[in-house]
Design a protein around this motif. Sequence first.
Motif, mmCIF file in Angstrom:
data_model
loop_
_atom_site.group_PDB
_atom_site.id
_atom_site.type_symbol
_atom_site.label_atom_id
_atom_site.label_comp_id
_atom_site.label_asym_id
_atom_site.label_seq_id
_atom_site.Cartn_x
_atom_site.Cartn_y
_atom_site.Cartn_z
ATOM 1 N N LEU A 247 -11.376 0.970 33.646
ATOM 2 C CA LEU A 247 -11.932 -0.203 32.978
ATOM 3 C C LEU A 247 -13.080 0.166 32.043
ATOM 4 N N LEU A 248 -13.965 1.042 32.515
ATOM 5 C CA LEU A 248 -15.132 1.433 31.730
ATOM 6 C C LEU A 248 -14.729 2.135 30.438
ATOM 7 N N PHE A 249 -13.881 3.153 30.567
ATOM 8 C CA PHE A 249 -13.534 3.928 29.376
ATOM 9 C C PHE A 249 -12.455 3.250 28.544
ATOM 10 N N GLY A 250 -11.727 2.298 29.114
ATOM 11 C CA GLY A 250 -10.856 1.484 28.295
ATOM 12 C C GLY A 250 -11.666 0.649 27.324
ATOM 13 N N CYS A 251 -12.751 0.066 27.829
ATOM 14 C CA CYS A 251 -13.652 -0.712 26.982
ATOM 15 C C CYS A 251 -14.301 0.161 25.918
ATOM 16 N N ALA B 121 -13.492 3.313 24.805
ATOM 17 C CA ALA B 121 -12.590 4.020 23.898
ATOM 18 C C ALA B 121 -12.044 3.088 22.819
ATOM 19 N N PHE B 122 -11.565 1.925 23.219
ATOM 20 C CA PHE B 122 -11.036 0.984 22.232
ATOM 21 C C PHE B 122 -12.160 0.374 21.398
ATOM 22 N N GLY B 123 -13.362 0.251 21.989
ATOM 23 C CA GLY B 123 -14.499 -0.256 21.221
ATOM 24 C C GLY B 123 -14.884 0.672 20.088
ATOM 25 N N TYR B 124 -14.964 1.965 20.368
ATOM 26 C CA TYR B 124 -15.291 2.931 19.315
ATOM 27 C C TYR B 124 -14.170 3.034 18.287
ATOM 28 N N TRP C 210 -10.039 10.368 25.106
ATOM 29 C CA TRP C 210 -10.047 9.743 23.781
ATOM 30 C C TRP C 210 -11.455 9.307 23.400
ATOM 31 N N PHE C 211 -12.204 8.739 24.336
ATOM 32 C CA PHE C 211 -13.562 8.291 24.049
ATOM 33 C C PHE C 211 -14.449 9.462 23.625
ATOM 34 N N TRP D 16 -7.162 -5.910 16.735
ATOM 35 C CA TRP D 16 -6.535 -5.799 18.048
ATOM 36 C C TRP D 16 -7.321 -4.857 18.956
ATOM 37 N N ALA D 17 -7.967 -3.828 18.366
ATOM 38 C CA ALA D 17 -8.763 -2.906 19.171
ATOM 39 C C ALA D 17 -10.005 -3.604 19.716
ATOM 40 N N TRP D 18 -10.601 -4.496 18.914
ATOM 41 C CA TRP D 18 -11.744 -5.285 19.397
ATOM 42 C C TRP D 18 -11.322 -6.135 20.590
ATOM 43 N N TYR D 19 -10.182 -6.798 20.467
ATOM 44 C CA TYR D 19 -9.726 -7.679 21.537
ATOM 45 C C TYR D 19 -9.362 -6.887 22.799
ATOM 46 N N LEU D 20 -8.761 -5.714 22.609
ATOM 47 C CA LEU D 20 -8.382 -4.909 23.771
ATOM 48 C C LEU D 20 -9.620 -4.370 24.486
ATOM 49 N N SER D 21 -10.634 -3.969 23.729
ATOM 50 C CA SER D 21 -11.889 -3.523 24.336
ATOM 51 C C SER D 21 -12.533 -4.658 25.127
#
Length: 319
Positions: free
Chosen positions: A167-171, A173-176, A127-128, A185-190
């Motif tokens: 952890l790295l790509f969760g941050c 992917a949701f950040g982008y 996804w990232f 919610w995407a900001w908070y999840l990242s």
Amino acid sequence: HRDLHSFPTRRSSDLSSGAEKTSLSRVKETILFSLIFIEGLLFRFVKLGQIPAGLNSDAGNMGWGALRVLHEGWLPLFRDIHANFIIFPPLSYYELALWFHFFVPTQTSLFACGSFLSLLSFPLIYWFFRQIAGAPVALLTLALLAPMRWDITLSRMAHPAMDLHLLLFGCLAFGYYALESKNQWAWYLSTFFLSLGFYGYPSILPLAPLIAVLLAYELKKRGIPWNEIRPILEKCLLLFLALSAPMWVDISGHGFRNPRDHLSIFDKAHGGFSWLTLLENPLRTALMFNHRGDQWPPQNLPGHRMLDDLMGMAWVLGL
């Protein structure tokens, strides 16, 4: 201040023309992703009880700690330092405790948890890269990662870094996605993934300042005014500090140093700067993947390169 939904979306328009040229149909994309995912699954689960042979002390201690969490009510908040002075991240205990809640705590089950976490990161990695470069590049990235011997080995032996990609790509992917969609919610999840990383393997600690630099770059590139994004960033910063507070307390007492500091480029450069010191670690990493392998015996790889020449060079070049 204006609502978050009023942010400009230059990136989507800038990439639309290039994305059209390299786009895949949803059916082809799904089929290719599924095939690569199945390949990764086979490399990480086939003969899991036989390869690697035996259980090294790192994985054994993590499994023991997980059983303490599960049956003794042990709730470690700080990094656990055992008699052998190897630091185990507390997140590994909780991950394995949750796994052992559903599966019998055996050696094979312990290895299966690492392989599962590795596979769980595949969708986030895909996804990232899909967000920043399109589906073909994302598929190529997974195609290189799925058979990568280094990643396979770490996941199959339940190495403490087995959740690092997750952890790295969760941050990331949701950040982008947060930058594109403007969803809070995407900001908070990242931020949650970034904070959770501080309870994981120490290698993720440098991620926080790198994320700040990457965010500043993306804001400038997209033309997003600071005043418009500051409210959500302030909330995310408070959330990050709150979630990672126990680890900062631990770091303030013990510092960033750990038994593997002799591998750190900063430790080698201590007492004087040298260009040779800066080159030594990347050169050793390149040779590890392409020529001599990792000399750490528990991985059963000494003297054997991690990848073939083609994929090894692609890895070293960041492709």
